[in-house]
Design a protein around this motif. Structure first.
Motif, PDB file in Angstrom:
ATOM      1  N   PHE A 106       0.818  -1.212   0.000  1.00 37.32           N
ATOM      2  CA  PHE A 106       0.000   0.000   0.000  1.00 37.32           C
ATOM      3  C   PHE A 106       0.849   1.258   0.000  1.00 37.32           C
ATOM      4  O   PHE A 106       0.691   2.147  -0.845  1.00 37.32           O
ATOM      5  CB  PHE A 106      -0.930  -0.012   1.216  1.00 37.32           C
ATOM      6  CG  PHE A 106      -1.531   1.324   1.537  1.00 37.32           C
ATOM      7  CD1 PHE A 106      -2.503   1.882   0.716  1.00 37.32           C
ATOM      8  CD2 PHE A 106      -1.116   2.036   2.656  1.00 37.32           C
ATOM      9  CE1 PHE A 106      -3.052   3.130   1.004  1.00 37.32           C
ATOM     10  CE2 PHE A 106      -1.659   3.278   2.951  1.00 37.32           C
ATOM     11  CZ  PHE A 106      -2.625   3.823   2.119  1.00 37.32           C
ATOM     12  N   TYR A 151      -0.786   5.152  -7.106  1.00 34.64           N
ATOM     13  CA  TYR A 151      -2.210   4.840  -7.245  1.00 34.64           C
ATOM     14  C   TYR A 151      -3.027   6.116  -7.404  1.00 34.64           C
ATOM     15  O   TYR A 151      -3.902   6.208  -8.265  1.00 34.64           O
ATOM     16  CB  TYR A 151      -2.668   4.048  -6.017  1.00 34.64           C
ATOM     17  CG  TYR A 151      -4.159   3.784  -5.932  1.00 34.64           C
ATOM     18  CD1 TYR A 151      -4.736   2.707  -6.595  1.00 34.64           C
ATOM     19  CD2 TYR A 151      -4.987   4.600  -5.155  1.00 34.64           C
ATOM     20  CE1 TYR A 151      -6.096   2.449  -6.500  1.00 34.64           C
ATOM     21  CE2 TYR A 151      -6.344   4.361  -5.058  1.00 34.64           C
ATOM     22  CZ  TYR A 151      -6.892   3.280  -5.733  1.00 34.64           C
ATOM     23  OH  TYR A 151      -8.251   3.039  -5.640  1.00 34.64           O
ATOM     24  N   TYR A 158       0.928   3.937  -2.948  1.00 33.23           N
ATOM     25  CA  TYR A 158      -0.215   4.832  -2.724  1.00 33.23           C
ATOM     26  C   TYR A 158      -0.106   6.121  -3.541  1.00 33.23           C
ATOM     27  O   TYR A 158      -1.072   6.503  -4.219  1.00 33.23           O
ATOM     28  CB  TYR A 158      -0.361   5.136  -1.232  1.00 33.23           C
ATOM     29  CG  TYR A 158      -1.662   5.839  -0.866  1.00 33.23           C
ATOM     30  CD1 TYR A 158      -2.854   5.551  -1.523  1.00 33.23           C
ATOM     31  CD2 TYR A 158      -1.702   6.791   0.150  1.00 33.23           C
ATOM     32  CE1 TYR A 158      -4.052   6.192  -1.184  1.00 33.23           C
ATOM     33  CE2 TYR A 158      -2.887   7.431   0.502  1.00 33.23           C
ATOM     34  CZ  TYR A 158      -4.052   7.137  -0.172  1.00 33.23           C
ATOM     35  OH  TYR A 158      -5.231   7.771   0.159  1.00 33.23           O
ATOM     36  N   PHE A 164      -4.929  -3.413  -4.907  1.00 35.82           N
ATOM     37  CA  PHE A 164      -5.340  -2.833  -3.638  1.00 35.82           C
ATOM     38  C   PHE A 164      -6.517  -3.604  -3.030  1.00 35.82           C
ATOM     39  O   PHE A 164      -6.667  -3.656  -1.812  1.00 35.82           O
ATOM     40  CB  PHE A 164      -5.682  -1.356  -3.830  1.00 35.82           C
ATOM     41  CG  PHE A 164      -4.482  -0.447  -3.749  1.00 35.82           C
ATOM     42  CD1 PHE A 164      -4.395   0.520  -2.769  1.00 35.82           C
ATOM     43  CD2 PHE A 164      -3.437  -0.564  -4.644  1.00 35.82           C
ATOM     44  CE1 PHE A 164      -3.290   1.358  -2.668  1.00 35.82           C
ATOM     45  CE2 PHE A 164      -2.323   0.265  -4.568  1.00 35.82           C
ATOM     46  CZ  PHE A 164      -2.243   1.224  -3.582  1.00 35.82           C
ATOM     47  N   THR A 219      -7.657   8.550   4.007  1.00 31.60           N
ATOM     48  CA  THR A 219      -6.266   8.477   4.433  1.00 31.60           C
ATOM     49  C   THR A 219      -6.155   8.536   5.953  1.00 31.60           C
ATOM     50  O   THR A 219      -5.303   7.875   6.556  1.00 31.60           O
ATOM     51  CB  THR A 219      -5.449   9.613   3.785  1.00 31.60           C
ATOM     52  OG1 THR A 219      -5.526   9.487   2.359  1.00 31.60           O
ATOM     53  CG2 THR A 219      -3.989   9.551   4.205  1.00 31.60           C
ATOM     54  N   TYR A 246      -1.226  10.645   5.664  1.00 28.05           N
ATOM     55  CA  TYR A 246      -1.256   9.317   6.283  1.00 28.05           C
ATOM     56  C   TYR A 246      -0.366   9.294   7.530  1.00 28.05           C
ATOM     57  O   TYR A 246      -0.742   8.784   8.589  1.00 28.05           O
ATOM     58  CB  TYR A 246      -0.793   8.270   5.271  1.00 28.05           C
ATOM     59  CG  TYR A 246      -0.588   6.890   5.832  1.00 28.05           C
ATOM     60  CD1 TYR A 246      -1.630   5.966   5.869  1.00 28.05           C
ATOM     61  CD2 TYR A 246       0.661   6.496   6.319  1.00 28.05           C
ATOM     62  CE1 TYR A 246      -1.437   4.693   6.385  1.00 28.05           C
ATOM     63  CE2 TYR A 246       0.861   5.230   6.827  1.00 28.05           C
ATOM     64  CZ  TYR A 246      -0.193   4.332   6.861  1.00 28.05           C
ATOM     65  OH  TYR A 246       0.015   3.075   7.379  1.00 28.05           O
TER      66      TYR A 246
END
Length: 421
Positions: free
Chosen positions: A258, A265, A262, A396, A335, A284
């Protein structure tokens, strides 16, 4: 309300006094600052990855291999880091770790070939690995009732590093060059190495001196004899440690895939710019600065089982909901949910460090961290490969499924009362 507020203020003062007294506060701040750089440096990679791909011309699979090289090296260095810390002292190994990081990051910033970039990245991963186990063992050594809180604060410093450093690196890479995006941390590592050498005791544990003056290096955890390895393996099979390790392995696998992709993505699947993706990525970790200290206090008060169940469950929900996000406010909220993953390491590492015998605490934790980080390091390869197939969103979804399994496994962790029986 007034009495509750007064009690809260009183409790906060008590916690701060316990953390600071006897000069321990300076150790806490220095080790935390070192972790700010160590982990923040690793998360420069996801935010600068689009610029690296442009310079070196590699695809998402190769990008995944680069991230996996970083995390494989980080995994492989955990056990040697723990073992060396048991032998030569926890503070000494932190100094060595930080110095290696300075040299490795300098090499990353001047890399001219893919192979040079990979080798320098692996060296950096190994250098940061030496730091890994002892940011936990130092605090379980010097704090009796506040180890979870101290670890939570340290990891919050790491989250600040993950918030600030990747965003700064992405901005520098966008307006100047990615080389400066890595290179600006080199002098910070040099200064940090000196600071640790001055402030942190060379040894915080008593393992080396329990049977003598501590100079012969015969502590049980500091050798690789067959007997010490058998004792180590038998110890990590006790109580709730196996379940905690399995949960952490699953969540480490999800986390590395992830976090490694991320920003990519958000750029490729959701149309974000690299700079905006880096800001969301930083959120995050910014949210983690709140999650981690609260997690440490929750673990100290309510135990590992229910704290870990809550963290894993919220992380799972965030991953599932991620597939339906469309706008920037959606992803900011999601997030924050996903940021609960930041607290997992506070619980798992502190739980294990508290459970292991003092003389093999560093090597035992290092061995376990190597196992789960090695498995977690395979995740970026899978996500990158699926990304090259045009299935980054599906990758994901797979990560969400693994997180769901980990959430269910937390229910098997024994409570404090069950462990006492």
């Amino acid at each position: 309300m007034t009495s509750l507020r007064t009690q809260a203020v009183s409790d906060a003062r008590t916690v701060l006094h316990d953390l600071w007294r006897g000069g321990k506060g300076w150790i806490l701040l220095t080790v935390s600052a070192g972790w700010f750089l160590s982990i923040g440096g690793r998360y420069l990679y996801p935010s600068v990855l689009p610029f690296l791909r442009q310079t070196f011309g590699f695809d998402l699979t190769t990008a995944g291999l680069l991230l996996s090289a970083l995390w494989f090296a980080y995994a492989l260095g955990q056990f040697p880091g723990g073992l060396l810390g048991d032998r030569i002292g926890e503070g000494n190994i932190l100094v060595i770790s930080t110095a290696i990081c300075a040299a490795a990051m300098l090499l990353v910033s001047v890399s001219v070939t893919v192979w040079m970039l990979f080798l320098a990245t692996a060296a950096f991963g190994f250098g940061t690995a030496l730091y890994g186990p002892h940011r936990f063992t130092i605090f379980t050594d010097i704090y009796t009732d506040r180890a979870g809180t101290a670890v939570g604060l340290t990891m919050a410093f790491g989250s600040i590093g993950n918030t600030v450093l990747p965003a700064v690196a992405a901005a520098i890479a966008g307006y100047a060059t990615w080389r400066l995006g890595f290179g600006f941390v080199v002098p910070l590592f040099v200064v940090m190495a000196v600071g640790i050498w001055i402030v942190v005791p060379s040894r915080t544990s008593t393992a080396a001196s329990e049977d003598g003056d501590g100079d012969d290096g015969d502590a049980a955890g500091a050798s690789l004899s067959a007997a010490s390895i058998r004792r180590l393996l038998s110890t990590v099979k006790r109580g709730g440690i196996p379940t905690v390790v399995v949960v952490h392995i699953a969540l480490a696998f999800v986390s590395q895939g992830f976090l490694g992709f991320y920003p990519t993505y958000l750029i490729e699947a959701k149309g974000f710019s690299p700079q905006l993706a880096a800001v969301v990525f930083g959120l995050y970790f910014a949210a983690g600065t709140v999650v981690q200290p609260l997690t440490g206090m929750s673990k100290d008060r309510f135990g590992a089982k229910w704290t870990l169940a809550l963290l894993a469950g919220v992380f799972f929900v965030g991953l599932v909901a991620l597939q339906f996000g469309q706008t920037l406010p959606h992803f900011l909220l999601l997030t924050v949910l996903l940021s609960h993953r930041n607290g997992v390491g506070v619980v798992t590492n502190t739980y294990i460090a508290d459970t292991l015998p003092t003389d093999i605490k560093g090597s035992g934790l290092g061995l376990l961290r190597t196992s789960w980080l090695l498995i977690g390091a395979t995740s970026p390869i899978l996500v990158g490969y699926l990304g090259d197939l045009g299935r980054l969103t599906d990758a994901f979804v797979v990560l969400a499924g693994v997180a769901g399994v980990a959430t269910l496994l937390t229910l098997l962790i024994p409570t404090r009362s069950e462990e006492a029986v």
